[in-house]
Design an enzyme around this catalytic site. Structure first.
Site, PDB file in Angstrom:
ATOM      1  N   SER A  19      15.405  -9.552 116.916  1.00 30.45           N
ATOM      2  CA  SER A  19      14.669  -8.860 117.973  1.00 30.45           C
ATOM      3  C   SER A  19      14.852  -9.555 119.320  1.00 30.45           C
ATOM      4  O   SER A  19      15.135 -10.749 119.396  1.00 30.45           O
ATOM      5  CB  SER A  19      13.175  -8.813 117.640  1.00 30.45           C
ATOM      6  OG  SER A  19      12.956  -8.222 116.385  1.00 30.45           O
TER       7      SER A  19
HETATM    8  N1  SAH Z   1      11.984 -10.551 112.373  1.00 28.44           N
HETATM    9  C1  SAH Z   1      13.426 -10.441 112.409  1.00 28.44           C
HETATM   10  C2  SAH Z   1      13.868  -9.049 112.823  1.00 28.44           C
HETATM   11  C3  SAH Z   1      14.765  -8.496 111.785  1.00 28.44           C
HETATM   12  S1  SAH Z   1      15.232  -6.806 111.920  1.00 28.44           S
HETATM   13  C4  SAH Z   1      14.041 -11.516 113.279  1.00 28.44           C
HETATM   14  O1  SAH Z   1      13.296 -12.328 113.874  1.00 28.44           O
HETATM   15  O2  SAH Z   1      15.252 -11.604 113.339  1.00 28.44           O
HETATM   16  C5  SAH Z   1      14.270  -6.097 110.623  1.00 28.44           C
HETATM   17  C6  SAH Z   1      14.531  -6.568 109.204  1.00 28.44           C
HETATM   18  O3  SAH Z   1      13.643  -5.830 108.360  1.00 28.44           O
HETATM   19  C7  SAH Z   1      15.935  -6.313 108.666  1.00 28.44           C
HETATM   20  O4  SAH Z   1      16.496  -7.516 108.231  1.00 28.44           O
HETATM   21  C8  SAH Z   1      15.704  -5.337 107.498  1.00 28.44           C
HETATM   22  O5  SAH Z   1      16.578  -5.556 106.407  1.00 28.44           O
HETATM   23  C9  SAH Z   1      14.268  -5.640 107.116  1.00 28.44           C
HETATM   24  N2  SAH Z   1      13.539  -4.604 106.399  1.00 28.44           N
HETATM   25  C10 SAH Z   1      13.604  -3.245 106.531  1.00 28.44           C
HETATM   26  N3  SAH Z   1      12.755  -2.638 105.681  1.00 28.44           N
HETATM   27  C11 SAH Z   1      12.104  -3.631 105.001  1.00 28.44           C
HETATM   28  C12 SAH Z   1      11.090  -3.656 103.986  1.00 28.44           C
HETATM   29  N4  SAH Z   1      10.556  -2.541 103.478  1.00 28.44           N
HETATM   30  N5  SAH Z   1      10.667  -4.861 103.519  1.00 28.44           N
HETATM   31  C13 SAH Z   1      11.182  -6.019 104.011  1.00 28.44           C
HETATM   32  N6  SAH Z   1      12.149  -6.055 104.969  1.00 28.44           N
HETATM   33  C14 SAH Z   1      12.601  -4.884 105.453  1.00 28.44           C
END
Ligand code: SAH
Length: 212
Positions: A59
């Site tokens: 993000s």
């Molecule tokens: N907080 C992260 C942002 C990652 S983007 C950072 O600091 O980099 C969002 C992430 O959510 C992705 O890796 C995706 O695979 C995950 N995701 C999507 N649906 C999900 C779910 N139901 N449970 C857990 N993770 C999920």
């Protein structure tokens, strides 16, 4: 490394309206360049989201700071994160003295980030699975942060929140979402504040989007 760039990023976020000094301090300390792919390192301190592989992103720092500030945290609070991704958001929470529980659904991302946490000595409890149903074992949480866009507010997450706790979740369609800052006032009573306009990758799971 990149100390000057980090401090410039802190200044920029503070100019953009981030006030919480504990959040700004953590942004100034966590080495974001260690959470992005090698080829992206020189972009790590720009205030932009970056690709981390497998169609996912780390993000934008402003978004991380804004969501973290919205949780109104105190040290030792217990926070559940849905979507571990690169691990940057979890690392910020850890630096702030938070007990972090984080769930990632994609195994490749989960295991790479787990390794990174161990390597950097970041103590975050992680699990590979569907975060839309929360993590009941360690509930209730002072805060829950969802870092992927959801079509609705998963009821499991509302249940696993402590009274007085906050849930921060982007809700909308697959391209753009409104950030909902939800405060649990009582077992079935919630205050909801809307903040436009965010764009997250989709939250996929039983209480999120169905298909891949
Ligand atoms: N907080 C992260 C942002 C990652 S983007 C950072 O600091 O980099 C969002 C992430 O959510 C992705 O890796 C995706 O695979 C995950 N995701 C999507 N649906 C999900 C779910 N139901 N449970 C857990 N993770 C999920």
């Amino acid at each position: 490394m990149y100390e000057r760039e980090r401090l410039e990023l802190v200044d920029k976020l503070s100019e953009k309206g981030i006030n919480d000094i504990f959040v700004l301090k953590a942004i100034g300390e966590v080495e974001r360049h260690l959470f992005v792919p090698k080829a992206m390192k020189h972009h790590a301190y720009k205030d932009i989201a970056l690709p981390i592989g497998y169609g996912q992103t780390i993000s934008q720092p402003y978004t991380v700071a804004f969501m973290t500030e919205a949780l109104m945290l105190k040290p030792k609070f217990k926070v559940l994160e849905i979507g571990t991704g690169s691990g940057y958001q979890a690392a910020i929470l850890f630096k702030m003295g938070i007990q972090v529980y984080s769930i990632e659904r994609q195994f490749e991302i989960y295991s790479a980030t787990r390794k990174l946490f161990d390597h950097l000595g970041i103590h975050v409890n992680t699990k590979c699975g569907d975060g839309t149903i929360g993590w009941d074992e360690f509930a209730p949480y002072n805060g829950i942060i969802v870092t992927a866009g959801s079509p609705n507010i998963p009821s499991s997450l509302k249940k696993q929140l402590l009274i007085g706790g906050k849930l921060v979740i982007p809700v909308g369609d697959k391209n753009s979402q409104i950030l909902k800052i939800i405060t649990k006032l009582d077992e079935d009573e919630f205050d909801i504040m809307d903040v436009p306009q965010f764009s997250f990758v989709p939250l996929i799971g039983r209480e999120g989007w169905n298909q891949k």
